[in-house]
Scaffold this motif. Structure first.
Motif, short mmCIF file in Angstrom:
data_model
loop_
_atom_site.label_atom_id
_atom_site.label_comp_id
_atom_site.label_asym_id
_atom_site.label_seq_id
_atom_site.Cartn_x
_atom_site.Cartn_y
_atom_site.Cartn_z
N GLY A 1 0.84 -1.17 -0.04
CA GLY A 1 -0.04 -0.07 0.08
C GLY A 1 0.87 1.38 -0.04
N ALA A 2 2.10 1.18 -0.06
CA ALA A 2 3.01 2.35 0.09
C ALA A 2 3.81 2.53 -1.15
N GLU A 3 4.26 3.65 -1.64
CA GLU A 3 5.16 3.75 -3.06
C GLU A 3 6.54 3.52 -2.29
N VAL A 4 7.23 2.72 -3.09
CA VAL A 4 8.61 2.30 -2.57
C VAL A 4 9.44 2.47 -3.64
N THR A 5 9.05 3.04 -5.01
CA THR A 5 10.02 3.11 -6.11
C THR A 5 11.41 3.64 -5.77
N GLY A 6 12.34 3.04 -6.08
CA GLY A 6 13.80 3.69 -6.07
C GLY A 6 14.22 3.40 -4.59
N PHE A 7 13.53 2.56 -3.77
CA PHE A 7 13.99 2.26 -2.19
C PHE A 7 15.30 1.47 -2.50
N SER A 8 16.14 1.58 -1.49
CA SER A 8 17.42 0.67 -1.30
C SER A 8 16.81 -0.65 -0.69
N PRO A 9 17.69 -1.80 -0.99
CA PRO A 9 17.40 -3.00 -0.49
C PRO A 9 17.23 -3.00 0.82
N HIS A 10 18.34 -2.21 1.65
CA HIS A 10 18.07 -2.33 3.01
C HIS A 10 16.65 -1.44 3.63
N LYS A 11 16.45 -0.33 2.93
CA LYS A 11 14.98 0.13 3.35
C LYS A 11 13.89 -0.78 2.98
N LEU A 12 13.91 -1.36 1.87
CA LEU A 12 12.91 -2.50 1.50
C LEU A 12 12.53 -3.32 2.74
N LEU A 13 13.87 -4.03 3.07
CA LEU A 13 14.03 -5.06 4.01
C LEU A 13 13.20 -4.55 5.45
N HIS A 14 13.37 -3.47 5.82
CA HIS A 14 12.93 -2.99 6.89
C HIS A 14 11.44 -2.68 6.76
N ALA A 15 11.08 -2.60 5.40
CA ALA A 15 9.41 -2.30 5.31
C ALA A 15 8.72 -3.67 5.04
N GLY A 16 9.63 -4.84 4.81
CA GLY A 16 8.93 -6.13 4.86
C GLY A 16 9.19 -7.05 3.69
N LEU A 17 10.24 -6.55 2.92
CA LEU A 17 10.44 -7.14 1.41
C LEU A 17 11.72 -7.87 1.68
N ALA A 18 12.08 -9.00 1.61
CA ALA A 18 13.27 -9.82 1.68
C ALA A 18 13.40 -10.66 0.28
N ARG A 19 14.72 -10.95 -0.07
CA ARG A 19 14.94 -11.84 -1.28
C ARG A 19 16.12 -12.54 -1.15
N SER A 20 16.09 -13.76 -1.89
CA SER A 20 17.41 -14.63 -1.88
C SER A 20 17.92 -14.30 -3.21
N PHE A 21 19.09 -14.89 -3.36
CA PHE A 21 19.68 -14.60 -4.59
C PHE A 21 20.12 -16.02 -5.36
N GLN A 22 20.47 -15.91 -6.94
CA GLN A 22 21.12 -16.81 -7.50
C GLN A 22 22.18 -17.56 -6.98
N ILE A 23 22.94 -16.76 -6.66
CA ILE A 23 24.25 -17.12 -5.99
C ILE A 23 24.11 -17.19 -4.62
N THR A 24 24.45 -18.43 -3.74
CA THR A 24 24.18 -18.33 -2.22
C THR A 24 24.93 -17.34 -1.62
N LYS A 25 24.40 -16.68 -0.62
CA LYS A 25 25.03 -15.75 -0.18
C LYS A 25 24.92 -15.94 1.48
N LEU A 26 25.75 -17.02 2.01
CA LEU A 26 25.76 -17.35 3.25
C LEU A 26 27.11 -17.04 3.94
N PHE A 27 27.18 -17.04 5.15
CA PHE A 27 28.66 -17.09 5.96
C PHE A 27 29.13 -18.59 5.98
N PHE A 28 29.96 -18.94 5.22
CA PHE A 28 30.31 -20.31 4.88
C PHE A 28 30.88 -20.86 6.32
N GLU A 29 31.75 -20.01 6.95
CA GLU A 29 32.62 -20.45 7.98
C GLU A 29 31.76 -20.58 9.37
N LEU A 30 30.58 -20.01 9.22
CA LEU A 30 29.81 -20.00 10.59
C LEU A 30 28.59 -21.18 10.46
#
Length: 261
Positions: free
Chosen positions: A76-105
């Motif tokens: 319900g809110a305009e988010v055009t051009g928001f950064s990924p960090h700002k979108l995450l706080h708004a409630g939008l999360a994503r995964s990636f084609q290439i796995t982005k994990l902390f492999f040593e943890l």
């Protein structure tokens, strides 16, 4: 003008509203005035031949690329051009084609780091034992994704399929309203693909899902709504059966797959 009750209910049912979104790289129109809606609690999938623009569109929605035209409305809110960090706080999360994990943890530590966003700023760097909300979320995800036996194992030692599923769990750690999954079964065996597909389908209702996926059979089996792209534009959209029966889609996508088989 006052909206009718039915129109207001329909709008409330929409979690993501993409309107005429576009981006060009030089003379190339990578995404050209694409519009579609994703509804709450459902799985909406983007498919299309290689080079169709679906990954670019995904990056426009997730904030990785800024659009040159059109708009993105989320929850319900305009988010055009928001950064990924700002979108995450708004409630939008994503995964990636290439796995982005902390492999040593460990699996648990990867989940803990992602769940820290649930804590207040003054608790963010306290040990997990003192972060009640983060600890509770980690335990929930370990239970939900059946990671008990792997919880203390380093992420780098997991199989490819396990790493991809852990990445989905990590994306869910902050309790998003919309989860964007970018080819989550890429490189998986047939068995891992089936298991991951069933797991994604089980999430619908808990979270709305926007999925980019190359496995057409998987998409047609788990999606509520399918958007087909070709050459940067929307070719068709609708329920899976409707999309499969579309002659333009058959010519541009399914026909190509059948002829390659």
């Amino acid at each position: 003008m006052k909206q009718s009750g039915n129109a207001m209910a329909l709008n409330a049912d929409v979690i993501l509203d993409i309107k005429n979104i576009s981006v060009a790289f030089g003379a190339l129109k990578a995404v050209d005035r694409v519009s579609f809606k994703a509804r709450r609690g459902q799985i909406t999938s983007l498919i299309g031949p290689n080079g169709a623009g679906k990954s670019t569109l995904f990056n426009l929605v997730s904030g990785a690329i800024r659009p040159s035209g059109g708009s993105v409305e989320f929850n319900g809110a305009e988010v055009t051009g928001f950064s990924p960090h700002k979108l995450l706080h708004a409630g939008l999360a994503r995964s990636f084609q290439i796995t982005k994990l902390f492999f040593e943890l460990s699996v648990r530590e990867n989940l803990r780091l992602a769940a820290q966003s649930l804590e207040s700023a003054r608790h963010a760097f306290l040990p997990l034992s003192r972060n009640h909300h983060a600890r509770q979320r980690v335990d929930e995800l370990i239970e939900q994704f059946r990671l008990h036996q792997k919880a203390n194992e380093q992420a780098g030692y997991l199989s490819h399929g396990e790493q991809r599923r852990l990445e989905i769990a990590v994306a869910l750690a902050c309790k998003p309203k919309l989860l964007l999954l970018d080819e989550p079964t890429q490189g998986m065996s047939h068995a891992d693909t089936e298991e991951t597909g069933a797991m994604i389908q089980s999430l619908a209702g808990e979270v709305s899902i926007l999925l980019v996926e190359h496995d057409v059979g998987l998409v047609m089996g788990l999606s509520d709504h399918v958007v087909v792209m070709a050459q940067g534009a929307k070719l068709a959209e609708g329920a899976p059966a409707e999309v499969r029966a579309n002659s333009a889609v058959q010519a541009a996508y399914f026909g190509q797959r059948e002829s390659d088989a």
